[in-house]
Scaffold this active site. Structure first.
Site: not given
Length: 361
Positions: A68, A182, A214-215, A237, A325
């Site tokens: 993504h 990510d 995606e997130e 991922d 993140h």
């Protein structure tokens, strides 16, 4: 040496690109630049996911390899009369990793630098100092003295706010530090799989995909999968690395450098048993290292891929990563290489009969 330099250049350009959910233009342009040479055609769906198609055999099974494009970030919601910017998180953030971090606001007039601030601890009560600052009490300081000045800088509600960090190999050059692993590492895997299949015969049509949003709910994977209608789907991922202080093996036992993770279960799907077994058998046969992982919370694009149309056998293959993140995460280049190798070997073995056997096993 040239290929190693080229690889690092690709990883730097992918991770340095800025793209929160709903505003993935920059990473999509980088993705297209790097995947175009290895694809028969490249196009986007109407939500903005990029799809690169490469035929081995024209009518062979359709195999989707999806990373993504988006990274976690923020969105401007308002500017106060003193010029401080308030924001909404876009994607999952833990408040403790945000304060005093540099960010970039992407405005109609260009980039604006800011820093995330809050009330200083020196003026808090002893009780308040013991508590983490809540996200709702944070703001972004862009150096403006008024709302009007902030607006003159080009800032307005709806603007993207992106973590600022530059791609940096560590002293151990296999360990790579960057923002947005990510999931720009998944995009890099999709690029590299198509590149390596250039030299290989295989009976499939392979789709290297970079999904959007995606997130915030695996949204681009829904539209891209509808567009492709694949027979087999892989989400590539990041996964959780459990090799830093304070993490017990019960919580997470994967180590960076020990191989990509085969996701058995997460909150978005139960991995397809037939496909999982086929991938594991292939990895064992080719002596490709891997690790098993489960995630009680969170999911990947496989969560959307596997429930599209009549259903798609799907599996998530992830690269163990520290500090996801946040502004800066670490992964191991060998895990990236082995994830690519695993997917290439699997795709070479897939054909119509094998796909049918996998689907109904």
């Amino acid at each position: 040496m040239a290929s190693e330099y080229q690889m690092k250049t690709m990883l730097k350009e992918l991770t340095d690109a800025r793209g929160i959910p709903g505003d993935e233009k920059e990473p999509r342009q980088v993705m297209e630049k790097w995947i175009q040479p290895y694809a028969d055609k490249v196009y986007t769906d109407h939500l903005g996911s990029l799809i690169a198609e490469k035929s081995g055999e024209e009518n062979g099974p359709k195999v989707m390899v999806a990373g993504h494009l988006d990274e976690v970030g923020f969105m401007v919601t308002k500017i106060d009369d003193k010029g401080f910017v308030y924001f909404q998180t876009v994607g999952g953030w833990w408040s403790q990793v945000m304060l005093a971090q540099r960010v970039t606001l992407l405005t109609k007039k260009g980039d604006v630098t800011g820093v995330i601030g809050s009330k200083p601890p020196h003026i808090l009560s002893p009780e308040a100092r013991k508590k983490p600052v809540e996200i709702k009490d944070m703001f972004i300081d862009i150096g403006a003295t008024s709302r009007e000045e902030a607006q003159e800088f080009g800032v307005r509600p709806g603007d993207s706010v992106v973590p600022y960090f530059e791609f940096t190999p560590l002293k151990n050059e296999k360990l790579l530090l960057a923002k947005a692993w990510d999931n720009r590492i998944g995009c890099a895997i999709a690029i590299e799989v198509l590149k390596r299949l250039q030299e290989e015969k295989h009976p499939n049509v392979v789709y290297g995909v970079a999904t959007v949003q995606e997130e915030v709910g695996l949204r681009g994977a829904k539209t891209a999968t509808h567009s492709i209608q694949p027979d087999i789907g892989f989400a590539v991922d990041v996964g959780i690395a459990g090799d830093t202080p304070g993490i017990s093996s019960k919580d997470a036992d994967s180590k960076i450098g020990d191989g990509p993770q085969i996701i058995l279960y997460d909150a978005s799907m139960v991995s397809h048993k037939g496909l999982r077994d086929f991938v594991i058998d292939t990895a064992d046969e080719k002596n490709i290292p891997y690790q098993y992982a489960t995630m009680a919370g969170g999911g990947t694009d496989s969560g959307s891929i596997h429930v599209t149309a009549e259903g798609v056998p799907a599996l998530s293959i992830t690269v163990p990563t520290r500090y996801i993140h946040t502004h800066a995460a670490i992964l191991h280049q060998d895990d990236f290489e082995h994830a690519v190798q695993m997917l290439v070997e699997v795709i070479k073995k897939l054909d119509k009969d094998t796909v049918e056997t996998i689907t109904f096993s």
